[in-house]
Design a protein around this motif. Structure first.
Motif, PDB file in Angstrom:
ATOM      1  N   ASN A 211       0.822  -1.216   0.000  1.00  0.00           N
ATOM      2  CA  ASN A 211       0.000   0.000   0.000  1.00  0.00           C
ATOM      3  C   ASN A 211       0.854   1.264   0.000  1.00  0.00           C
ATOM      4  OD1 ASN A 211      -2.572  -1.081  -0.288  1.00  0.00           O
ATOM      5  ND2 ASN A 211      -2.745  -1.532   1.913  1.00  0.00           N
ATOM      6  N   GLY A 212       2.010   1.177   0.618  1.00  0.00           N
ATOM      7  CA  GLY A 212       2.928   2.311   0.533  1.00  0.00           C
ATOM      8  C   GLY A 212       3.358   2.590  -0.895  1.00  0.00           C
ATOM      9  N   CYS A 213       3.404   1.543  -1.707  1.00  0.00           N
ATOM     10  CA  CYS A 213       3.754   1.674  -3.129  1.00  0.00           C
ATOM     11  C   CYS A 213       2.504   1.836  -4.002  1.00  0.00           C
ATOM     12  CB  CYS A 213       4.532   0.450  -3.609  1.00  0.00           C
ATOM     13  SG  CYS A 213       6.112   0.236  -2.787  1.00  0.00           S
ATOM     14  N   HIS A 214       1.327   1.823  -3.375  1.00  0.00           N
ATOM     15  CA  HIS A 214       0.066   1.973  -4.111  1.00  0.00           C
ATOM     16  C   HIS A 214      -0.113   0.874  -5.160  1.00  0.00           C
ATOM     17  CE1 HIS A 214      -3.128   4.275  -6.426  1.00  0.00           C
ATOM     18  NE2 HIS A 214      -3.510   4.437  -5.172  1.00  0.00           N
ATOM     19  N   ALA A 215       0.342  -0.329  -4.835  1.00  0.00           N
ATOM     20  CA  ALA A 215       0.180  -1.455  -5.772  1.00  0.00           C
ATOM     21  C   ALA A 215      -1.299  -1.755  -5.987  1.00  0.00           C
ATOM     22  CB  ALA A 215       0.886  -2.690  -5.223  1.00  0.00           C
ATOM     23  N   ASP A 216      -1.614  -2.263  -7.172  1.00  0.00           N
ATOM     24  CA  ASP A 216      -2.999  -2.598  -7.474  1.00  0.00           C
ATOM     25  C   ASP A 216      -3.346  -4.012  -6.996  1.00  0.00           C
ATOM     26  OD1 ASP A 216      -3.870  -0.202  -8.996  1.00  0.00           O
ATOM     27  OD2 ASP A 216      -2.214  -0.793 -10.307  1.00  0.00           O
ATOM     28  N   MET A 217      -2.512  -4.968  -7.386  1.00  0.00           N
ATOM     29  CA  MET A 217      -2.737  -6.348  -6.979  1.00  0.00           C
ATOM     30  C   MET A 217      -1.381  -7.008  -6.749  1.00  0.00           C
ATOM     31  SD  MET A 217      -5.973  -7.692  -9.262  1.00  0.00           S
ATOM     32  CE  MET A 217      -5.840  -6.553 -10.627  1.00  0.00           C
ATOM     33  N   ALA A 218      -1.412  -8.147  -6.096  1.00  0.00           N
ATOM     34  CA  ALA A 218      -0.183  -8.912  -5.877  1.00  0.00           C
ATOM     35  C   ALA A 218      -0.563 -10.361  -5.634  1.00  0.00           C
ATOM     36  CB  ALA A 218       0.613  -8.362  -4.690  1.00  0.00           C
ATOM     37  N   ILE A 219       0.387 -11.222  -5.870  1.00  0.00           N
ATOM     38  CA  ILE A 219       0.212 -12.634  -5.550  1.00  0.00           C
ATOM     39  C   ILE A 219       1.527 -13.115  -4.939  1.00  0.00           C
ATOM     40  CG2 ILE A 219      -1.489 -13.035  -7.370  1.00  0.00           C
ATOM     41  CD1 ILE A 219       1.910 -14.381  -7.941  1.00  0.00           C
ATOM     42  N   GLY A 220       1.487 -14.267  -4.319  1.00  0.00           N
ATOM     43  CA  GLY A 220       2.719 -14.784  -3.724  1.00  0.00           C
ATOM     44  C   GLY A 220       2.529 -16.152  -3.135  1.00  0.00           C
ATOM     45  N   CYS A 221       3.579 -16.622  -2.541  1.00  0.00           N
ATOM     46  CA  CYS A 221       3.767 -18.019  -2.174  1.00  0.00           C
ATOM     47  C   CYS A 221       4.028 -18.100  -0.679  1.00  0.00           C
ATOM     48  CB  CYS A 221       4.994 -18.488  -2.969  1.00  0.00           C
ATOM     49  SG  CYS A 221       5.685 -20.023  -2.446  1.00  0.00           S
ATOM     50  N   THR A 222       3.591 -19.201  -0.058  1.00  0.00           N
ATOM     51  CA  THR A 222       3.848 -19.369   1.378  1.00  0.00           C
ATOM     52  C   THR A 222       4.833 -20.500   1.687  1.00  0.00           C
ATOM     53  OG1 THR A 222       2.022 -20.927   1.766  1.00  0.00           O
ATOM     54  CG2 THR A 222       1.495 -18.571   1.907  1.00  0.00           C
ATOM     55  N   TYR A 223       5.290 -21.209   0.665  1.00  0.00           N
ATOM     56  CA  TYR A 223       6.148 -22.361   0.989  1.00  0.00           C
ATOM     57  C   TYR A 223       7.630 -22.068   0.867  1.00  0.00           C
ATOM     58  CZ  TYR A 223       5.617 -23.337  -4.099  1.00  0.00           C
ATOM     59  OH  TYR A 223       5.558 -23.263  -5.465  1.00  0.00           O
ATOM     60  N   LEU A 226       8.091 -18.225   3.914  1.00  0.00           N
ATOM     61  CA  LEU A 226       7.100 -18.295   4.992  1.00  0.00           C
ATOM     62  C   LEU A 226       6.998 -19.702   5.585  1.00  0.00           C
ATOM     63  CD1 LEU A 226       4.307 -15.927   3.605  1.00  0.00           C
ATOM     64  CD2 LEU A 226       6.222 -15.400   5.127  1.00  0.00           C
ATOM     65  N   ASN A 227       7.748 -20.643   5.043  1.00  0.00           N
ATOM     66  CA  ASN A 227       7.892 -21.966   5.653  1.00  0.00           C
ATOM     67  C   ASN A 227       6.557 -22.663   5.899  1.00  0.00           C
ATOM     68  OD1 ASN A 227      10.828 -21.521   5.986  1.00  0.00           O
ATOM     69  ND2 ASN A 227      10.172 -19.974   7.467  1.00  0.00           N
ATOM     70  N   GLY A 228       5.683 -22.576   4.907  1.00  0.00           N
ATOM     71  CA  GLY A 228       4.331 -23.112   5.051  1.00  0.00           C
ATOM     72  C   GLY A 228       4.202 -24.592   4.742  1.00  0.00           C
ATOM     73  N   GLY A 229       5.241 -25.193   4.206  1.00  0.00           N
ATOM     74  CA  GLY A 229       5.151 -26.621   3.868  1.00  0.00           C
ATOM     75  C   GLY A 229       5.029 -26.824   2.367  1.00  0.00           C
ATOM     76  N   PRO A 230       5.334 -28.047   1.916  1.00  0.00           N
ATOM     77  CA  PRO A 230       5.378 -28.304   0.465  1.00  0.00           C
ATOM     78  C   PRO A 230       4.052 -28.011  -0.222  1.00  0.00           C
ATOM     79  CG  PRO A 230       5.424 -30.360   1.743  1.00  0.00           C
ATOM     80  CD  PRO A 230       5.634 -29.255   2.714  1.00  0.00           C
ATOM     81  N   GLY A 231       4.102 -27.113  -1.187  1.00  0.00           N
ATOM     82  CA  GLY A 231       2.902 -26.784  -1.946  1.00  0.00           C
ATOM     83  C   GLY A 231       1.820 -26.097  -1.145  1.00  0.00           C
ATOM     84  N   SER A 232       2.189 -25.482  -0.036  1.00  0.00           N
ATOM     85  CA  SER A 232       1.179 -24.781   0.775  1.00  0.00           C
ATOM     86  C   SER A 232       0.543 -23.665  -0.057  1.00  0.00           C
ATOM     87  CB  SER A 232       1.820 -24.229   2.050  1.00  0.00           C
ATOM     88  OG  SER A 232       2.880 -23.344   1.744  1.00  0.00           O
ATOM     89  N   PRO A 233      -0.670 -23.264   0.294  1.00  0.00           N
ATOM     90  CA  PRO A 233      -1.437 -22.381  -0.602  1.00  0.00           C
ATOM     91  C   PRO A 233      -0.797 -21.017  -0.797  1.00  0.00           C
ATOM     92  CG  PRO A 233      -2.532 -22.635   1.523  1.00  0.00           C
ATOM     93  CD  PRO A 233      -1.436 -23.641   1.487  1.00  0.00           C
ATOM     94  N   ALA A 234      -1.079 -20.441  -1.938  1.00  0.00           N
ATOM     95  CA  ALA A 234      -0.568 -19.131  -2.293  1.00  0.00           C
ATOM     96  C   ALA A 234      -1.510 -18.050  -1.750  1.00  0.00           C
ATOM     97  CB  ALA A 234      -0.451 -19.028  -3.810  1.00  0.00           C
ATOM     98  N   PHE A 235      -1.199 -16.795  -2.066  1.00  0.00           N
ATOM     99  CA  PHE A 235      -2.089 -15.714  -1.631  1.00  0.00           C
ATOM    100  C   PHE A 235      -2.261 -14.718  -2.761  1.00  0.00           C
ATOM    101  CE2 PHE A 235       2.195 -14.439  -0.231  1.00  0.00           C
ATOM    102  CZ  PHE A 235       2.304 -13.152  -0.721  1.00  0.00           C
ATOM    103  N   ILE A 236      -3.307 -13.922  -2.625  1.00  0.00           N
ATOM    104  CA  ILE A 236      -3.575 -12.865  -3.593  1.00  0.00           C
ATOM    105  C   ILE A 236      -4.033 -11.623  -2.841  1.00  0.00           C
ATOM    106  CG2 ILE A 236      -5.879 -13.820  -4.058  1.00  0.00           C
ATOM    107  CD1 ILE A 236      -5.552 -12.716  -6.958  1.00  0.00           C
ATOM    108  N   PHE A 237      -3.506 -10.486  -3.273  1.00  0.00           N
ATOM    109  CA  PHE A 237      -3.839  -9.171  -2.717  1.00  0.00           C
ATOM    110  C   PHE A 237      -4.576  -8.370  -3.775  1.00  0.00           C
ATOM    111  CE2 PHE A 237      -2.341  -4.762  -3.291  1.00  0.00           C
ATOM    112  CZ  PHE A 237      -2.748  -4.137  -2.119  1.00  0.00           C
ATOM    113  N   VAL A 238      -5.692  -7.776  -3.376  1.00  0.00           N
ATOM    114  CA  VAL A 238      -6.389  -6.815  -4.236  1.00  0.00           C
ATOM    115  C   VAL A 238      -6.614  -5.562  -3.401  1.00  0.00           C
ATOM    116  CG1 VAL A 238      -8.434  -6.320  -5.634  1.00  0.00           C
ATOM    117  CG2 VAL A 238      -7.539  -8.660  -5.513  1.00  0.00           C
ATOM    118  N   ALA A 239      -6.066  -4.441  -3.841  1.00  0.00           N
ATOM    119  CA  ALA A 239      -6.221  -3.199  -3.091  1.00  0.00           C
ATOM    120  C   ALA A 239      -7.708  -2.889  -2.914  1.00  0.00           C
ATOM    121  CB  ALA A 239      -5.515  -2.052  -3.811  1.00  0.00           C
ATOM    122  N   LYS A 240      -8.046  -2.405  -1.740  1.00  0.00           N
ATOM    123  CA  LYS A 240      -9.449  -2.116  -1.407  1.00  0.00           C
ATOM    124  C   LYS A 240     -10.157  -1.342  -2.520  1.00  0.00           C
ATOM    125  CE  LYS A 240     -10.909  -3.546   2.672  1.00  0.00           C
ATOM    126  NZ  LYS A 240     -10.284  -3.006   3.887  1.00  0.00           N
TER     127      LYS A 240
END
Lengths: 413, 413
Positions: A211-223, A226-240
């Motif tokens: 939000n400091g960069c005013h990004a529109d959307m983002a996606i990413g990984c937790t494994y 973030l040490n979430g485990g093999p193939g742990s679910p990803a995430f998606i960000f959508v600015a409000k």
């Protein structure tokens, strides 16, 4: 010239404000694990969590666990936690599906915000799943859109009023190069583009301020970090500001406004929930929370500081101890422009990495010639840097990598 | 009139050729679990498998587990096992992603086989995620396609040369009604339609013969009758004759012809692998194999025979013991047309189900007025049918369901 020795690094470990975290992970004393940028290590608490979900929740409470253990809320709860690591607000991030699927959703949603534009800009050397997903989408939509590939030094020139969506990975998966999120976002938005950031190699590796960069959307990984485990679910960000307008087409029942009314027709959930598709792998997702919780206990500034120190020492030691062996630094020299990994190129990179792994330094190889070493500040020690370079030096000095066995293996991701 | 009593059902259990399987599951002695059609019970071996994947594989072998423990091959291996349960051949089924995503892939692939046709035929009363996914796809493709909804008695009349894809759930999620897969497939294919079967309530519940019925594609679920664990991955079947032509658009790197070359451009994997997207939740997927393996040990004919007997006895007992309480059978009376569940409608269905659950009979409620009871032959005993009806009768006789507390709860799926 430096005069480092093992004792110097051991002293750094004693002073490390993050030192307590290593004990939270399962790690061998014999091995040096420098592949946390591909699959993070196992938090000790992950085992108990897996046992709890299987035996106590699934086994005992069965179907009631969806409410009793808040399985339905896992995507939101984990998303809100991840939000705190990447400069997002609550209800802007949701944890669900895989990275590629979230790329597909984000690009689709981005195009829906710019229906009059036809160009999608990607970095050609990006981790290919992002490119593949966009290629699938463009073909599916009848090739009415154009994909433009640009490399880092061509990016700004390629961003113009024709571009609907710019989708870039902040930290390059091979080289670890960091893009300037704030500057590129501003530059692209001034030209009317929607900007999507892939944070697969950023989340948990360095401070991110979406939000400091005013990004529109983002996606990413937790494994990875973030040490979430093999193939742990990803995430998606959508600015409000985009929620409700930027819609994704994989409209499953978890993304419905009222999933349990079982209506015939889809109505998009308000807010970030529209990014959900359907039922998630609960065991994998519940276990992922353990790693995310650990990361939340750490200071991201301390993570970044240690990460830069670890990679810097590694580069300096490779330069001084392995100078004659032909390694070329493929990561940025400037630590501000480098993520939490170091890439070395070498014409015999593949067999060398196999021999290095056999010597107890677990990195990985990326075609055509890159040896990748990830430095995960939560559990990598300063002395690991010293020991890793000592072992790499031995492999090179003894030329063990020339053994035919090291050319016959399958690539390890 | 029958003259059943508890001893009669206990005798049936002693003669049950499937009786050994109950001991493979974690089940309470106090509760009667009749919701395996929503979330199957926990195989005892699932706990050891989860521990193994977390502690031994992830924890110890870390990144090397992808090769050493064949994590990359899990979707194919599980798919090949599922194939044996649904009348498919090897390399025709892959286990991946969620049900809704696989619906989206199958419909997309089906449309790609019939580019000149514009109609997608669905059952309006189907489990809504299938409909939602198609609605999302149609909107994404610019509303160039038309969705036609038909109910069971309207289906054949709605199938004609305009229809590109017919997508039907064999066993209805609410009523348990079984469609005639062979006849409908033949009828639709004679009119040039592609036929996709949703097997969510079929796989592991009754014999399915996809290739015997010449089905084009199918999708299904592993967390119901296959006891794969909460949200365990779904599967997708593409008949060999369509592979390579029926392509899906969620083109992630696992579906690439050569994932580890990290090429810039997507090339579809030959065969069923093209249905893959990206990295899968490995813990959830590895645990799912335990339930699938158990099902493979059972005879599907014995499963079907016991399933029909269990549902038949349940219906008879409800009719005789609870005749005055206003239940109406919402499932087919003919056992050949009934899946492995019994649906009863009742105007006070919601509070009644809550009270029945509190009385230790775990079924579920589906709006607006359906009480669902699933009978999973691997672990449901004949005496459970007797005991369940006895408890339901008490709830009705004492009118405990009228307590305000039962109207205030959230619906449990």
């Amino acid at each position: 010239m430096h005069s480092y020795n093992k004792a110097f690094f051991e002293q750094l470990d004693r002073q490390d404000p993050l030192r307590r975290f290593r004990d939270e992970f399962v790690l061998s004393e014999d091995e040096i694990y420098l592949d946390g940028n591909s699959l993070g290590a196992q938090p000790k608490a992950a085992l108990a969590k897996a046992q709890e979900v299987v035996a106590e929740q699934w086994g005992t409470d069965l179907i009631r666990s969806w409410n009793r253990h808040h399985w339905f809320q896992l995507p939101q709860r984990l998303g809100d936690k991840i939000a705190r690591l990447i400069g997002a607000d609550q209800d802007e991030v949701i944890c669900t599906d895989g990275t590629g699927l979230n790329v597909y959703k984000a690009i689709s949603a981005g195009l829906s915000l710019r229906p009059e534009r036809r160009v999608i800009l990607l970095e050609g050397s990006n981790f290919p799943t992002d490119n593949y997903m966009v290629q699938g989408l463009v073909a599916q939509l009848g090739h009415r859109h154009e994909i433009r590939f640009a490399e880092e030094d061509e990016l700004l020139a390629a961003i113009n009023e024709e571009v609907a969506v710019v989708c870039l990975t902040q930290v390059h998966y091979k080289t670890g190069r960091v893009l300037d999120m704030a500057a590129i976002t501003r530059y692209a938005q001034e030209r009317g583009c929607v900007v999507i950031w892939d944070l697969c190699h950023s989340a948990g590796a360095l401070p991110v301020d979406l939000n400091g960069c005013h990004a529109d959307m983002a996606i990413g990984c937790t494994y990875k970090y973030l040490n979430g485990g093999p193939g742990s679910p990803a995430f998606i960000f959508v600015a409000k500001r985009h929620q409700g307008a930027a819609l994704q087409p994989l409209t499953g029942w978890w993304g419905h406004a009222a999933p349990f009314t079982f209506e015939r027709d889809y109505r998009p959930a308000p807010g970030i929930n529209q990014m959900l598709t359907g039922t998630q792998g609960i065991i994998s997702m519940a276990v992922a929370e353990v790693g995310i919780d650990l990361m939340l206990e750490a200071s991201m500034e301390q993570i970044r500081e240690k990460s830069q120190a670890l990679t810097q020492y590694f580069i300096e030691l490779i330069n001084s101890e392995c100078a004659e062996y032909g390694f070329v630094l493929a990561s940025p020299e400037d630590k501000e422009r480098r993520g939490s990994q170091v890439a070395l190129s070498h014409e015999h990179g593949y067999p060398i990495m196999q021999a290095v792994i056999d010597a107890g330094v677990i990195g990985d190889f990326r075609a055509p010639d890159i040896l990748r070493f990830g430095f995960t500040p939560l559990y990598t020690r300063y002395v690991d840097v010293w020991n890793a370079v000592s072992r790499i030096k031995k492999v090179m000095a003894r030329e063990t990598w020339r053994s035919p066995v090291y050319n016959q293996r399958h690539a390890v991701t």
